[in-house]
Enzyme design. Structure first.
Site, short mmCIF file in Angstrom:
data_model
loop_
_atom_site.label_atom_id
_atom_site.label_comp_id
_atom_site.label_asym_id
_atom_site.label_seq_id
_atom_site.Cartn_x
_atom_site.Cartn_y
_atom_site.Cartn_z
N GLY A 104 0.84 -1.20 0.00
CA GLY A 104 0.00 0.00 0.00
C GLY A 104 0.87 1.24 0.00
O GLY A 104 2.04 1.20 -0.39
N LYS A 475 -14.66 1.15 -25.13
CA LYS A 475 -14.85 -0.07 -24.34
C LYS A 475 -15.75 -1.04 -25.08
O LYS A 475 -15.48 -2.23 -25.15
CB LYS A 475 -15.47 0.23 -22.96
CG LYS A 475 -14.60 0.91 -21.96
CD LYS A 475 -13.50 0.06 -21.36
CE LYS A 475 -12.20 0.26 -22.06
NZ LYS A 475 -11.42 1.44 -21.75
N HIS A 494 -24.86 15.95 -38.27
CA HIS A 494 -24.07 16.39 -39.42
C HIS A 494 -23.65 15.22 -40.30
O HIS A 494 -22.70 15.35 -41.08
CB HIS A 494 -22.83 17.16 -38.96
CG HIS A 494 -23.16 18.49 -38.32
ND1 HIS A 494 -23.63 19.57 -39.04
CD2 HIS A 494 -23.12 18.89 -37.03
CE1 HIS A 494 -23.85 20.59 -38.22
NE2 HIS A 494 -23.56 20.20 -36.99
#
Ligand code: M6R
Length: 596
Positions: A104, A475, A494
């Site tokens: 950690g 994704k 467009h």
């Protein structure tokens, strides 16, 4: 993400091979250095450690010869201090009476090291694991027993971590948990402790899960759990686990991607703690402020984070930043770049060739190179004048999820600091992400079957959600193999609007500020027979106009992108699995693209 494993046995014997094997089982978490410490019945410590892979280091330092009654192995994923032998773990205290290792981040590491040096302790590395050992040592030196010293140290060590420590004169191991994983294994004639289950499972299936704020003492035949807060004993019955090794490595999730999606709130929490304590934030902000032109460069998902970064910089700091796909940097801006310019290079791996090529150009022009990078020790990290680590640990799944989140969190943090705003409100973000995951999962599961057979989709967003639409589309195409185009919602009319026919699916990612604009787009789709699927906060206009609404918790518009990406990640995952694909390893792709 570091990993620790410790074992206490009844009799002195060979421990090196057992510790090496445990290290191998922790290696899926990602690491750059490996170390082993054994403590004999006579209290003598044998400490061997180095940079490299488990088997390389074990061979180089002959771990097989290590003997003892107690042993610790640690795999280090560098955050504080470069990968080096000195920074590798475990660490000794000043006199070699304590040995320990952590997993950690101790975010006040720099301040603590200064305190330890001022107190006369011997600090040998820049690593925060060593700070855990000295934090205990300073209280042992004041006459406290080990449990009391560790409890005091816990109050001094800020951040999210777990650590294991032994006093050479005793016969047990101690471990403490604050934010990082910690599991005890009960074996005949021994007990062990580890950052996670996979390193324990071949030894035993009888385990005790340690909770945050608990300290555990391990002897060969028993363990004792105590609360850090008041030292009170905690009774917890051991459990018998039946998970396979593979399932345990995935933390009970079916794929690494799902595990990594669910890790996002916690990695964001850890990054915020780290940034709050980092001197590099100020160094980075200063250079970004002073830049003539500020470029934000990356590829794929990392580029999408750059676009969002630019939106945050403009809104929060009044600073124009130019997001650019790294390989387009040379043809588009190369001739205009100079030494007064600054580039923030963003990369999970820090090794993407397209990014490194742009970095070489930038350096050639004398530009200042800053980095947002997950893999410590990577080329990008080494080449950056200043870098911020993304602290996501190892991202195994090819689709980037948690690293995107922390890239965006880092940009949001930098933009707030550049604009002179407080960063404290960001502390609410991880919990909001947790709530979002809980809220959206059933909604995504209900929606996914309607999209499984679709081969062609659009994903549209506007303003703060435009980069999220791009990321959601990436994704979806990356792991479902369907064609999905991400686009600014206003651009749809467009040209692409001509693709809409009956039941044609279009996802609309709506930020709370842009609902009216999105509603126009939704109607342009639905009036031509298309199926509009909105992702946004509860809103009568979205509900009335879209066919489906995935509801996000109410949140500030600046936080909303970090919530809106979650259902898109989950949707891509569910469709991929429903189609029979492996989302972790999509065909034709690799995690790190070191080619042109
Ligand atoms: O390691 P990097 O962040 O530099 O990688 C960049 C892209 O290859 C990466 O983000 C890619 O787009 C992801 N796999 C998408 O999920």
């Amino acid at each position: 993400m570091c990993g620790i494993f410790g074992i206490v046995t009844t009799e002195e014997g060979p421990l090196g091979d057992l510790l090496t094997a445990a290290g191998r089982r922790l290696s899926y978490r990602g690491y750059d250095s490996v170390g082993c410490a054994t403590i004999g019945a006579d209290g003598v410590v044998d400490l061997r450690k180095d940079v490299g892979k488990v088997d390389e280091v074990a061979t180089r330092h002959n771990f097989a010869a290590m003997r003892g009654r107690r042993g610790i192995v640690q795999l280090r994923w560098a955050t504080f201090g470069h990968p080096s032998q000195a920074n590798a773990q475990p660490h000794l205290d000043s006199d070699g009476d304590l040995v320990g290792a952590h997993n950690g981040n101790v975010v006040n590491n720099v301040e603590l090291r200064q305190q330890f040096i001022a107190e006369g302790l011997t600090v040998r590395s820049a690593n925060d694991g060593e700070s855990c050992v000295h934090a205990v040592e300073r209280y042992v030196d004041r006459g406290h027993d080990m449990v009391t010293a560790i409890r005091r140290a816990y109050a001094d060590l800020e951040g999210d971590y777990a650590f294991v420590i032994a006093a050479t004169r005793e016969d047990c191991l101690y471990a403490i948990k604050k934010g990082s994983g910690l599991v005890v294994g009960l074996i005949d004639g021994a007990t062990c402790i580890s950052s996670d289950l996979p390193s324990i499972l071949p030894l035993t299936r009888r385990i005790v899960r340690v909770q945050d704020g608990e300290i555990v003492t391990l002897w060969p035949d028993r363990i004792e759990l105590r609360r850090v807060a008041d030292g009170a004993l905690v009774q917890r019955e051991p459990e018998w686990v039946t998970e396979s090794m593979d399932a345990a490595a995935k933390g009970g999730y079916t794929h690494f991607m799902l595990k990594e999606i669910h890790e996002q709130p916690q990695v964001a929490r850890e990054l915020l703690h780290l940034l709050d304590a980092s001197a590099d934030v100020a160094a980075m902000v200063e250079r970004m402020r002073a830049a003539r032109h500020l470029y934000l460069l990356g590829c794929g998902t990392s580029y999408h984070a750059c676009i969002l970064g630019a939106v945050y910089m403009a809104r929060l700091a009044g600073r124009a930043a130019i997001p650019i796909l790294a390989p387009q940097f040379l043809p588009q801006y190369g001739p205009a770049v100079g030494p007064e310019d600054v580039g923030v290079f963003v990369s999970q791996s820090g090794e993407t060739k397209d990014v490194l090529d742009a970095l070489a150009l930038a350096q050639g022009k004398g530009m200042t190179v800053l980095g947002l990078v997950n893999v410590i020790g990577s080329t990008l990290m080494r080449e950056s004048a200043v870098h911020l680590p993304l602290t996501c640990g190892y991202e195994i799944s090819v689709p980037a999820t948690k690293t995107f989140t922390n890239q965006v969190v880092a940009f949001l943090y930098l933009a707030l600091r550049m604009g002179g705003h407080p960063t404290a409100p960001l502390a609410a973000l991880p919990d909001l992400m947790d709530r979002t995951l809980a809220a959206i999962e059933p909604q995504v599961t209900a929606l996914a079957p309607a999209l499984v057979a679709q081969q062609d989709l659009y994903c549209l967003g506007y303003g703060l959600t435009y980069p999220i639409a791009l990321e959601g589309a990436l994704k979806l195409k990356e792991i479902t193999y369907a064609h999905c185009e991400g686009m600014l919602s206003t651009e749809f009319k467009h040209g692409p609007l001509s693709a809409v026919r009956d039941d044609y699916p279009v996802l609309f990612v709506a930020g709370p500020e842009d609902v009216p604009r999105l509603v126009s787009g939704i109607n342009e789709t639905t009036c031509r027979g298309g199926r509009a699927i909105a992702i946004g906060q509860e809103d009568a206009r979205l509900r009335a106009n879209a066919h489906d609404l995935i509801v996000l918790p109410d949140a500030d518009a600046l936080f909303n992108p970090l919530l809106a990406v979650l259902p898109l990640q989950c949707l891509a995952y569910e469709i991929s699995v429903a189609r029979g694909f492996d989302p972790d390893f999509p065909r034709n792709l690799s995690k790190t693209l070191t080619v042109d």
